[in-house]
Write a protein that holds these residues in place. Structure first.
Motif, mmCIF file in Angstrom:
data_model
loop_
_atom_site.group_PDB
_atom_site.id
_atom_site.type_symbol
_atom_site.label_atom_id
_atom_site.label_comp_id
_atom_site.label_asym_id
_atom_site.label_seq_id
_atom_site.Cartn_x
_atom_site.Cartn_y
_atom_site.Cartn_z
ATOM 1 N N GLU A 35 0.832 -1.207 0.000
ATOM 2 C CA GLU A 35 0.000 0.000 0.000
ATOM 3 C C GLU A 35 0.868 1.258 0.000
ATOM 4 O O GLU A 35 0.575 2.226 -0.713
ATOM 5 C CB GLU A 35 -0.914 -0.009 1.228
ATOM 6 N N ASP A 36 1.949 1.243 0.783
ATOM 7 C CA ASP A 36 2.860 2.391 0.799
ATOM 8 C C ASP A 36 3.491 2.616 -0.571
ATOM 9 O O ASP A 36 3.590 3.748 -1.042
ATOM 10 C CB ASP A 36 3.953 2.201 1.852
ATOM 11 N N VAL A 37 3.921 1.543 -1.232
ATOM 12 C CA VAL A 37 4.508 1.678 -2.570
ATOM 13 C C VAL A 37 3.474 2.263 -3.527
ATOM 14 O O VAL A 37 3.779 3.184 -4.298
ATOM 15 C CB VAL A 37 5.035 0.322 -3.093
ATOM 16 N N GLN A 38 2.256 1.759 -3.481
ATOM 17 C CA GLN A 38 1.220 2.263 -4.375
ATOM 18 C C GLN A 38 0.907 3.727 -4.088
ATOM 19 O O GLN A 38 0.618 4.491 -5.003
ATOM 20 C CB GLN A 38 -0.044 1.402 -4.251
ATOM 21 N N THR A 39 0.991 4.131 -2.832
ATOM 22 C CA THR A 39 0.712 5.516 -2.464
ATOM 23 C C THR A 39 1.835 6.456 -2.890
ATOM 24 O O THR A 39 1.596 7.476 -3.527
ATOM 25 C CB THR A 39 0.493 5.634 -0.940
ATOM 26 N N TYR A 40 3.063 6.108 -2.531
ATOM 27 C CA TYR A 40 4.181 7.027 -2.733
ATOM 28 C C TYR A 40 4.818 6.947 -4.108
ATOM 29 O O TYR A 40 5.514 7.880 -4.515
ATOM 30 C CB TYR A 40 5.253 6.791 -1.666
ATOM 31 N N CYS A 41 4.609 5.859 -4.820
ATOM 32 C CA CYS A 41 5.288 5.690 -6.111
ATOM 33 C C CYS A 41 4.333 5.787 -7.294
ATOM 34 O O CYS A 41 4.697 5.459 -8.416
ATOM 35 C CB CYS A 41 6.004 4.338 -6.139
ATOM 36 N N SER A 42 3.114 6.239 -7.055
ATOM 37 C CA SER A 42 2.104 6.241 -8.109
ATOM 38 C C SER A 42 2.298 7.351 -9.136
ATOM 39 O O SER A 42 1.826 7.241 -10.256
ATOM 40 C CB SER A 42 0.701 6.353 -7.500
ATOM 41 N N SER A 43 2.978 8.408 -8.756
ATOM 42 C CA SER A 43 3.183 9.507 -9.701
ATOM 43 C C SER A 43 4.456 10.249 -9.322
ATOM 44 O O SER A 43 4.994 10.080 -8.234
ATOM 45 C CB SER A 43 1.997 10.467 -9.671
ATOM 46 N N LYS A 44 4.910 11.064 -10.241
ATOM 47 C CA LYS A 44 6.091 11.872 -9.960
ATOM 48 C C LYS A 44 5.735 12.875 -8.876
ATOM 49 O O LYS A 44 4.592 13.259 -8.705
ATOM 50 C CB LYS A 44 6.563 12.594 -11.210
ATOM 51 N N GLY A 45 6.740 13.286 -8.159
ATOM 52 C CA GLY A 45 6.494 14.239 -7.097
ATOM 53 C C GLY A 45 7.758 14.948 -6.685
ATOM 54 O O GLY A 45 8.755 14.966 -7.405
ATOM 55 N N THR A 46 7.706 15.480 -5.505
ATOM 56 C CA THR A 46 8.834 16.221 -4.960
ATOM 57 C C THR A 46 9.961 15.259 -4.588
ATOM 58 O O THR A 46 9.779 14.043 -4.569
ATOM 59 C CB THR A 46 8.396 16.980 -3.699
ATOM 60 N N GLU A 47 11.076 15.824 -4.240
ATOM 61 C CA GLU A 47 12.211 15.018 -3.772
ATOM 62 C C GLU A 47 11.810 14.222 -2.532
ATOM 63 O O GLU A 47 12.188 13.054 -2.387
ATOM 64 C CB GLU A 47 13.414 15.928 -3.463
ATOM 65 N N ALA A 48 11.047 14.836 -1.663
ATOM 66 C CA ALA A 48 10.594 14.146 -0.449
ATOM 67 C C ALA A 48 9.734 12.934 -0.801
ATOM 68 O O ALA A 48 9.879 11.863 -0.197
ATOM 69 C CB ALA A 48 9.818 15.110 0.443
ATOM 70 N N LYS A 49 8.844 13.086 -1.783
ATOM 71 C CA LYS A 49 7.994 11.965 -2.175
ATOM 72 C C LYS A 49 8.828 10.861 -2.819
ATOM 73 O O LYS A 49 8.571 9.678 -2.602
ATOM 74 C CB LYS A 49 6.893 12.426 -3.125
ATOM 75 N N ARG A 55 11.992 4.442 0.051
ATOM 76 C CA ARG A 55 11.917 3.765 1.347
ATOM 77 C C ARG A 55 10.819 2.701 1.328
ATOM 78 O O ARG A 55 11.003 1.589 1.825
ATOM 79 C CB ARG A 55 11.662 4.763 2.471
ATOM 80 N N ALA A 56 9.684 3.036 0.736
ATOM 81 C CA ALA A 56 8.578 2.078 0.637
ATOM 82 C C ALA A 56 8.985 0.864 -0.195
ATOM 83 O O ALA A 56 8.663 -0.281 0.162
ATOM 84 C CB ALA A 56 7.348 2.751 0.042
ATOM 85 N N GLN A 57 9.702 1.087 -1.284
ATOM 86 C CA GLN A 57 10.174 -0.023 -2.115
ATOM 87 C C GLN A 57 11.153 -0.906 -1.343
ATOM 88 O O GLN A 57 11.086 -2.139 -1.422
ATOM 89 C CB GLN A 57 10.828 0.511 -3.390
ATOM 90 N N ASP A 58 12.040 -0.274 -0.593
ATOM 91 C CA ASP A 58 13.003 -1.032 0.212
ATOM 92 C C ASP A 58 12.287 -1.856 1.280
ATOM 93 O O ASP A 58 12.652 -3.012 1.536
ATOM 94 C CB ASP A 58 14.027 -0.099 0.861
ATOM 95 N N ASP A 59 11.264 -1.270 1.912
ATOM 96 C CA ASP A 59 10.496 -1.990 2.927
ATOM 97 C C ASP A 59 9.757 -3.174 2.317
ATOM 98 O O ASP A 59 9.694 -4.254 2.920
ATOM 99 C CB ASP A 59 9.497 -1.057 3.618
ATOM 100 N N LEU A 60 9.220 -2.994 1.119
ATOM 101 C CA LEU A 60 8.528 -4.090 0.443
ATOM 102 C C LEU A 60 9.520 -5.195 0.082
ATOM 103 O O LEU A 60 9.233 -6.379 0.276
ATOM 104 C CB LEU A 60 7.802 -3.588 -0.808
ATOM 105 N N ASP A 61 10.681 -4.822 -0.404
ATOM 106 C CA ASP A 61 11.724 -5.815 -0.705
ATOM 107 C C ASP A 61 12.081 -6.608 0.550
ATOM 108 O O ASP A 61 12.190 -7.838 0.506
ATOM 109 C CB ASP A 61 12.985 -5.142 -1.250
ATOM 110 N N ALA A 62 12.265 -5.907 1.671
ATOM 111 C CA ALA A 62 12.629 -6.572 2.923
ATOM 112 C C ALA A 62 11.526 -7.527 3.374
ATOM 113 O O ALA A 62 11.805 -8.642 3.838
ATOM 114 C CB ALA A 62 12.914 -5.534 4.007
ATOM 115 N N CYS A 63 10.294 -7.130 3.238
ATOM 116 C CA CYS A 63 9.161 -7.992 3.600
ATOM 117 C C CYS A 63 9.149 -9.251 2.735
ATOM 118 O O CYS A 63 8.983 -10.363 3.250
ATOM 119 C CB CYS A 63 7.850 -7.216 3.452
ATOM 120 N N MET A 64 9.335 -9.077 1.444
ATOM 121 C CA MET A 64 9.336 -10.229 0.548
ATOM 122 C C MET A 64 10.488 -11.187 0.867
ATOM 123 O O MET A 64 10.327 -12.394 0.894
ATOM 124 C CB MET A 64 9.414 -9.781 -0.911
#
Length: 70
Positions: A35-49, A55-64
């Motif tokens: 859900e975090d990946v889908q939220t934060y990686c769904s579109s281009k955004g600021t540097e913070a996004k 970070r969300a992608q890394d967390d998903l990788d770690a979970c998998m």
């Protein structure tokens, strides 16, 4: 493999089904991370996004990886 045997001329269908099955599997075992990946990686955004997306992608990788070992 079974899909490709049954539908040898429709590789798109088998690819779609494989992707849907993988998404379903990930959504069951790592739902909040997905859900975090889908939220934060769904579109281009600021540097913070972009940092949140990474970070969300890394967390998903770690979970998998954690579930792969168990």
């Amino acid at each position: 493999m079974q899909c490709e045997k049954r539908h040898p001329t429709d590789r798109f269908l088998c690819s779609y089904l494989s992707n849907a099955a993988a998404l379903c599997f990930v959504s069951v075992i790592c739902s909040s991370q997905l859900e975090d990946v889908q939220t934060y990686c769904s579109s281009k955004g600021t540097e913070a996004k972009r940092k949140l997306c990474k970070r969300a992608q890394d967390d998903l990788d770690a979970c998998m990886i954690a579930h792969q070992k168990s």
